[in-house]
Structures are given as C-alpha cells and as structure tokens.
Design a protein around this motif. Structure first.
Motif, PDB file in Angstrom:
ATOM      1  N   SER A  89       0.824  -1.200   0.000  1.00 50.70           N
ATOM      2  CA  SER A  89       0.000   0.000   0.000  1.00 50.70           C
ATOM      3  C   SER A  89       0.863   1.256   0.000  1.00 50.70           C
ATOM      4  N   ALA A  90       1.873   1.280   0.852  1.00 50.68           N
ATOM      5  CA  ALA A  90       2.757   2.444   0.918  1.00 50.68           C
ATOM      6  C   ALA A  90       3.525   2.633  -0.379  1.00 50.68           C
ATOM      7  N   ALA A  91       4.000   1.527  -0.970  1.00 50.39           N
ATOM      8  CA  ALA A  91       4.766   1.625  -2.213  1.00 50.39           C
ATOM      9  C   ALA A  91       3.897   2.127  -3.360  1.00 50.39           C
ATOM     10  N   VAL A  93       1.162   4.042  -3.162  1.00 50.09           N
ATOM     11  CA  VAL A  93       0.862   5.458  -2.952  1.00 50.09           C
ATOM     12  C   VAL A  93       2.059   6.325  -3.328  1.00 50.09           C
ATOM     13  N   SER A  94       3.278   5.836  -3.026  1.00 47.74           N
ATOM     14  CA  SER A  94       4.474   6.609  -3.367  1.00 47.74           C
ATOM     15  C   SER A  94       4.651   6.751  -4.870  1.00 47.74           C
ATOM     16  N   ARG A  95       4.043   5.841  -5.646  1.00 48.93           N
ATOM     17  CA  ARG A  95       4.130   5.910  -7.108  1.00 48.93           C
ATOM     18  C   ARG A  95       2.908   6.599  -7.717  1.00 48.93           C
ATOM     19  N   GLY A  96       2.091   7.177  -6.882  1.00 50.10           N
ATOM     20  CA  GLY A  96       0.929   7.891  -7.390  1.00 50.10           C
ATOM     21  C   GLY A  96      -0.255   7.015  -7.684  1.00 50.10           C
ATOM     22  N   ARG A 181       1.622   2.321 -13.819  1.00 54.83           N
ATOM     23  CA  ARG A 181       1.894   2.918 -12.515  1.00 54.83           C
ATOM     24  C   ARG A 181       1.904   1.862 -11.424  1.00 54.83           C
TER      25      ARG A 181
END
Length: 278
Positions: A89-91, A93-96, A181
């Motif tokens: 989830s964090a990864a 979100v970091s990629r948009g 993405r």
C-alpha cells in the motif's frame, strides 16, 4: 513488482445457491460456504495457483457488504497477489497509485481432522474512482494452506488454472496507464486491434476496445448491466478439452467451439463468459 493473478471474483449478490449450482454444472468442485468477518459469504473454485470466487450473501434478499453492493451480478473483481499488503500500500501510494490502506479479515474453515481454524487475509484495494467499473485489489494470504487444499483442487471439468481474463474498455490505454503505474512500464505490452496485455504469471489480462469485444463474443457476451469498462470473460486451462466438452454436453450446458477450446456463453446466474482451453 511483476503482477501475479491471485483470483477473480464473480459477484452473485443474494443468489449464492444459484451461482454455486451453475459453477457445479460447469464442472467445478466448490469449497463449502464461507462467511467473512466483513459480512459477506463465498464459495471458491480452487485451481493450481489461483481461483475463482463467488461472492455475495447467502441470505436471499439480504443486505450486501457496502463495498460490493453497487455491483451487478457478474465478473467484477480482478485480484493480484502480494506477500506484504502493508508495504505494498505504501509503495503504491508513493508511485501515485490511489491505493487504500491494507485491510485485514478472516473466515472460519473446517480442517480435514475435524478441527476448526481461520483463513486470514490482508488486502489492498484500488480506489474505486481510479479503477474500471469493478474492483482491482491485491490479496495477501496469511494462511494459504487453508485455501489451496488438494481435495478442493480436483475438478470434474479438469480445470487447472486461469489462462486469460478479458476486459472490455472504451479506452484500453487509460487502463494501461494505471497498470504501468501499478507494476512498471515493462509490465504492459501492446496486442492486436488496440488491445493491451498484462501478463500475470500463467495468466494474461487483456484489455480490449468495446467494439473488439463485441466482435469476438457476439451473443456470448455478458450483459454490461450499467457498467462501463468491465470484466467480461475468464478462460481456464483444462487437462483434457474433449473430456470437458463431454461433461458439459452430459449436463446440458451449451458450449460453442472456439480456437483452442470451448466457450460457454454468459447467462443471468453468473453473467460472465467462460472459456475452456487446452
């Protein structure tokens, strides 16, 4: 992060018994009815490394889980595998990628020795506004031994694994951009007739223009039921297509010949086209 298909979801709303009977008529052995801590019910057709899930409520006329209540009967869930839902989830979100926080849930499961345990999962869902008209998410299996049990993987139709998933889209490139993405530029390939291909281990997710899907499926296509870009077809590899054909004929299931196998047209109970391929 290479995509791997975990499972596909067929929503059956409050027609769980009818959906299970239809999958059984297609030659699938289903798991016993399961009840999620989230408030839904399911049956699984467990394959070698993936599976098909019937999802809804087992209460005729009963309320559906809020996140699935808006979807009609049909193939509405495309689920990828993850080994760490929280980190994913964090990864994302970091990629948009508009991914939601990881969610945990479980359902009881009876074990072969008569004991009872829980099948436990963590999922990461894509925000509905950013997905096709269906659900895209990832599933982390905390207890895979409670899903992939040998006694559940032997199907009368000889089904082995998901081979192809077909999505009908107004603009396949829009979905391709999201896949890039999610999984990286190299994950997506171009196909014929404006199609977009996402290899997912032994399966391929294929996003095709609406017109191309109509040309391929014709009257065998499911009812969009108000959906825009939506899942229309699952193709399964089977051990012996001739034996599968014989089983379907014996059960009175109409099937069409297609290159490499058979096609069972969509009907109201599942509202999904099903192919059986060599």
């Amino acid at each position: 992060m290479a995509p791997i298909l975990d499972h596909l979801v067929i929503d059956v709303c409050d027609r769980m018994a009818a959906g299970a009977a239809r999958l059984a008529a297609l030659g699938f052995q289903l798991t016993p009815l399961g009840r999620h801590s989230l408030g839904s019910a399911n049956h699984l057709a467990v394959l070698e490394g993936d599976y098909i899930e019937l999802l809804g409520t087992d209460v005729p006329g009963g309320a559906l889980r809020p996140d699935i209540a808006a979807y009609p009967v049909g193939l509405n869930g495309l689920v990828f595998r993850t080994e760490d839902a929280g980190a994913l989830s964090a990864a994302l979100v970091s990629r948009g990628v508009p991914a939601l926080p990881a969610q945990s849930f479980h359902r009881p499961v009876d074990l072969p020795d008569g004991a009872r345990d829980e099948a436990r999962f963590r999922t990461v869902r894509l925000d509905r506004a950013a997905a096709m008209d269906g659900r895209i998410y990832w599933c982390e299996h905390l207890t895979p031994e409670h899903v992939w049990r040998p006694e559940w993987q032997a199907h009368p139709n000889g089904a082995l694994s998901v081979a192809r998933v077909l999505v009908s889209a107004r603009d396949p490139e829009r979905q391709a951009a999201m896949f890039r993405r999610m999984f990286g530029e190299a994950a997506v390939a171009a196909g014929a007739d404006g199609r977009v291909l996402l290899p997912c281990g032994p399966a391929v997710v294929e996003v095709a223009p609406h017109a191309a899907v109509r040309a391929e499926l014709g009257a065998a296509a499911p009812d969009p039921a108000g959906r825009g870009d939506h899942l229309v077809l699952v193709a399964l590899r089977v051990r012996d297509p001739a034996a599968t054909a014989a089983l379907l004929r014996a059960g009175g299931v109409a099937a069409l010949a297609v290159p490499g196998g058979l096609r069972v047209p969509a009907e109201p109970v599942l509202n999904a086209t099903v192919d059986f391929l060599a």
